[in-house]
Scaffold this active site. Sequence first.
Site, PDB file in Angstrom:
ATOM      1  CB  SER A  48       6.087   7.557   1.402  1.00 38.37           C
ATOM      2  OG  SER A  48       6.963   7.468   2.178  1.00 38.37           O
ATOM      3  CG  ASP A 101       3.400   9.061   8.692  1.00 45.41           C
ATOM      4  OD1 ASP A 101       4.349   8.562   9.076  1.00 45.41           O
ATOM      5  OD2 ASP A 101       3.067   9.610   7.544  1.00 45.41           O
TER       6      ASP A 101
END
Length: 330
Positions: free
Chosen positions: A173, A273
């Site tokens: 991330s 995502d």
Amino acid sequence: MGSIAKEIDAKELEKEFLPFLRMYKDGTVERLLGTPYVPPSPLDPETEVSSKDITISLDPSISARLYLPKFNQTHHQKLPILVYYHGGGFCIESAFSSDHHRFLNSLVAQGQVVAVSVEYRLVPEHFLPNAYEDCWAALQWVASHVKDDNVVNKEPWLMNHGDFSRVFLGGDSAGANIVHNTAMRAGVESLHDGVKLVGAFLTHPYFWGSKPVRSEASEGHDKALPCLVWNFVYPNAPGGIDNPMINPFVETGAHSLAVLGCSRVLVAVAEKDELRDRGVYYYEELIKSKWEGEAELVQVEGEDHAFHVLNFETENAKTLIKRLASFLLK
């Protein structure tokens, strides 16, 4: 717990950034997400990986959790070095949090690496670009072990077990975003002689920009969570959401991806995502650039952001960690 809750309730709220944190006028920060801190372990019972916490710098405050697999504690084989940057939107989570500790124990055991998981400074106590500077400083500290006799805090695990000709970067991330920016900087600024940055893996990398990419919705694009996070963590970023650090594809102000300072890259994305298309686009643009390395793309169906860290026990998580380990073993 009750008295602590009452103390927080009594504080005067200055600002909140939901669902991540609240800031109070007395300087207190209440983080609403993230997993608890856990101590290092001389020997993890499941993976038999050893870990310990060390200080890299006092000013600024940079620390790390180091990991060493069991095999190398009885043999003198030199192992690759992994410098890891945790995720959490630059404002939550930690190198010492339970989810990242559990993940790295597994990765280190399977990948047979010495790992340095960096504890960089978080927003809002320290707004960007502080985290980028901390993570670059951590990599420089690792590299300095090769020849710099002036380093007073040399780490025995790195000196005795680390192979400085096989250094990797990794992150999830926001940490994957840091990996990209650190690798770009390593392609422009040199590390110490004898240190080679071989590869980098980016799992569910955090990139964004003002223009939608592929399946990203055009309506409300500037109000999407990735945009709101960036505006919060780096309010003075030149170019805003099109700063090259968050949008590597801008035409002005960004170095070409061709300068990426490693020869191998693995990008992992997850079907559910919101950042998926940016990760795929990054992989494709890297291949199309004049970068001369080898890139791989791993796409996992049915999963969401950072599932391999947050949902560690699932089969898909175990499969992805095994894939990352094999990338480090090559």
